[in-house]
Design a protein around this motif. Structure first.
Motif, mmCIF file in Angstrom:
data_model
loop_
_atom_site.group_PDB
_atom_site.id
_atom_site.type_symbol
_atom_site.label_atom_id
_atom_site.label_comp_id
_atom_site.label_asym_id
_atom_site.label_seq_id
_atom_site.Cartn_x
_atom_site.Cartn_y
_atom_site.Cartn_z
ATOM 1 N N ILE A 136 10.273 -37.006 -55.776
ATOM 2 C CA ILE A 136 9.291 -37.904 -56.402
ATOM 3 C C ILE A 136 7.884 -37.369 -56.179
ATOM 4 N N HIS A 137 7.580 -36.993 -54.953
ATOM 5 C CA HIS A 137 6.242 -36.491 -54.648
ATOM 6 C C HIS A 137 6.018 -35.096 -55.229
ATOM 7 N N ASP A 138 7.044 -34.264 -55.233
ATOM 8 C CA ASP A 138 6.914 -32.914 -55.783
ATOM 9 C C ASP A 138 6.603 -32.939 -57.280
ATOM 10 N N ASP A 139 7.106 -33.961 -57.975
ATOM 11 C CA ASP A 139 6.911 -34.061 -59.424
ATOM 12 C C ASP A 139 5.544 -34.627 -59.815
ATOM 13 N N LEU A 140 4.796 -35.157 -58.858
ATOM 14 C CA LEU A 140 3.526 -35.820 -59.159
ATOM 15 C C LEU A 140 2.525 -34.866 -59.809
ATOM 16 N N PRO A 141 1.582 -35.396 -60.594
ATOM 17 C CA PRO A 141 0.564 -34.553 -61.237
ATOM 18 C C PRO A 141 -0.206 -33.672 -60.267
ATOM 19 N N SER B 133 8.821 -53.893 -58.669
ATOM 20 C CA SER B 133 8.442 -52.568 -59.174
ATOM 21 C C SER B 133 8.815 -51.443 -58.209
ATOM 22 N N ILE B 134 8.545 -51.638 -56.927
ATOM 23 C CA ILE B 134 8.797 -50.576 -55.960
ATOM 24 C C ILE B 134 10.290 -50.333 -55.793
ATOM 25 N N HIS B 135 11.067 -51.414 -55.762
ATOM 26 C CA HIS B 135 12.506 -51.253 -55.564
ATOM 27 C C HIS B 135 13.173 -50.667 -56.806
ATOM 28 N N ARG B 136 12.694 -51.015 -57.967
ATOM 29 C CA ARG B 136 13.243 -50.425 -59.193
ATOM 30 C C ARG B 136 12.870 -48.953 -59.295
ATOM 31 N N ALA C 111 6.934 -45.403 -53.804
ATOM 32 C CA ALA C 111 8.402 -45.330 -53.813
ATOM 33 C C ALA C 111 8.878 -44.192 -52.914
ATOM 34 N N GLY C 112 8.199 -43.044 -52.989
ATOM 35 C CA GLY C 112 8.539 -41.942 -52.093
ATOM 36 C C GLY C 112 8.321 -42.318 -50.646
ATOM 37 N N ASP C 113 7.186 -42.944 -50.358
ATOM 38 C CA ASP C 113 6.894 -43.391 -48.992
ATOM 39 C C ASP C 113 7.975 -44.355 -48.490
ATOM 40 N N ALA C 114 8.377 -45.288 -49.350
ATOM 41 C CA ALA C 114 9.357 -46.304 -48.962
ATOM 42 C C ALA C 114 10.730 -45.680 -48.691
ATOM 43 N N LEU C 115 11.115 -44.698 -49.495
ATOM 44 C CA LEU C 115 12.394 -44.023 -49.268
ATOM 45 C C LEU C 115 12.380 -43.260 -47.950
ATOM 46 N N GLN C 116 11.255 -42.651 -47.638
ATOM 47 C CA GLN C 116 11.151 -41.920 -46.379
ATOM 48 C C GLN C 116 11.313 -42.861 -45.187
ATOM 49 N N THR C 117 10.607 -43.975 -45.206
ATOM 50 C CA THR C 117 10.686 -44.896 -44.072
ATOM 51 C C THR C 117 12.055 -45.555 -43.980
ATOM 52 N N VAL D 141 6.256 -40.948 -64.345
ATOM 53 C CA VAL D 141 6.258 -41.151 -65.795
ATOM 54 C C VAL D 141 6.798 -42.539 -66.123
ATOM 55 N N ALA D 142 7.859 -42.932 -65.410
ATOM 56 C CA ALA D 142 8.508 -44.214 -65.694
ATOM 57 C C ALA D 142 7.777 -45.416 -65.099
ATOM 58 N N PHE D 143 7.118 -45.235 -63.940
ATOM 59 C CA PHE D 143 6.558 -46.381 -63.228
ATOM 60 C C PHE D 143 5.077 -46.264 -62.900
ATOM 61 N N GLY D 144 4.470 -45.142 -63.219
ATOM 62 C CA GLY D 144 3.066 -44.943 -62.882
ATOM 63 C C GLY D 144 2.922 -44.189 -61.568
ATOM 64 N N GLU D 145 1.803 -43.495 -61.440
ATOM 65 C CA GLU D 145 1.616 -42.612 -60.295
ATOM 66 C C GLU D 145 1.545 -43.370 -58.968
#
Length: 310
Positions: free
Chosen positions: A85-90, A33-36, A116-122, A106-110
């Motif tokens: 990703i984080h900017d678009d969050l509710p 889920s996280i990688h997708r 996913a944003g955290d993982a991309l940053q690291t 919207v596609a994967f849940g909040e």
């Protein structure tokens, strides 16, 4: 022969996408889920402007394409995508469309979108730390990038970053500015931080990476170019939000106005905003005068920033 900016964008995007494809975990890598989710947002059709600016700055300074610079560009794109990703969050902009695709939450849940944003940053910082360059160069690039995406803590050369907050600092100012009558100083501070900081550091990092010992004048000129072009980019973004529809933008149009965001047109109007963006690009060009024809790709990209329609 005139430089074809479309070819420049296409070749730079291809280099970046190849690096991203290699660096990001595949969709079948556990946990799926996280990688997708990471790949969904990263490969949703971005222009790759920041990595392309990085690549061309490195090429201008080095005189050739340095080994590994596409990986540096890919890391910057990861950071940009994480911020979107984080900017678009509710809790922030609450948007459901990005780059013409459903936003990550919207596609994967909040919860997955946050991670996913955290993982991309690291992964971005892991990628920079692994670049095939001298340790001093890698540390210099890491430091610049970390300050640019943060809240303004630290120093870049002689510049007190408390006077120029990084991307996250800009996001905070943007949130706190909602519903407040915008002033020129407020709007400029938000734009220079929230959007301009990452654009500027993409160019500065490319310059640092392209030369083992870049002169202070070279880095100062690249920084000035990035600051001017980055502010112009966001001014144009503000104008497009008010003048284009969602299909043209690839994201929800009119969100800034609806949320009472502090924007350049809100202070100066659309006509003045367009004029200001054009003047900033002219000033950005001036900063690169000593580089001569080698600066043509960066100049072409800066011109594209003000001529785009999405």
């Amino acid at each position: 022969m005139a430089l074809n900016v479309k070819d420049l964008l296409s070749s730079g995007a291809a280099l970046t996408d190849q690096a991203l494809e290699r660096l990001l975990p595949g969709p079948d890598t556990l946990p799926h889920s996280i990688h997708r989710a990471m790949r969904h947002s990263t490969f949703a059709g971005g222009k790759r402007l920041r990595p392309i600016l990085c690549i061309e700055a490195a090429r201008m300074v080095a005189g050739t394409l340095p080994e590994g610079v596409a990986d540096l560009g890919a890391a910057l794109e990861m950071l940009h995508t994480y911020s979107l990703i984080h900017d678009d969050l509710p809790a922030l902009d609450n948007d459901d469309l990005r780059r013409g695709q459903p936003t990550c939450h919207v596609a994967f849940g909040e919860a997955t979108a946050i991670l996913a944003g955290d993982a991309l940053q690291t992964l971005a910082f892991q990628t920079i730390a692994s670049l095939p360059a001298a340790p001093a160069t890698v540390v210099a690039v890491l430091r610049e990038v970390a300050i640019a995406v943060g809240t303004g803590v630290g120093r870049v050369g002689d510049l007190e970053t408390s006077l120029a907050p990084g991307m996250i600092g800009g996001q905070v100012m943007d949130i706190e500015g909602e519903g407040v009558k915008p002033t020129a100083a407020m709007v400029e501070a938000i734009h220079r931080a929230k959007t301009g900081a990452l654009i500027t550091v993409s160019i500065v990092a490319g310059g640092l990476y392209g030369s083992a010992q870049p002169s202070e004048d070279t880095i100062a000129r690249l920084r000035t170019f990035g600051e001017k072009a980055g502010l112009a980019f966001q001014i144009v973004d503000d104008v497009l939000d008010m003048t284009q529809d969602s299909a043209q933008l690839g994201k929800t149009a009119g969100k800034d106005t609806a949320a009472d965001k502090a924007t350049w047109p809100a202070v100066y109007g659309i006509e003045r905003s367009i004029q200001d963006a054009e003047q900033l690009i002219a000033d950005a060009f001036d900063a690169l005068t000593p580089f001569g024809e080698a600066a043509a790709p960066l100049k072409a990209l800066a011109q594209y920033l003000t001529a785009r329609k999405n």
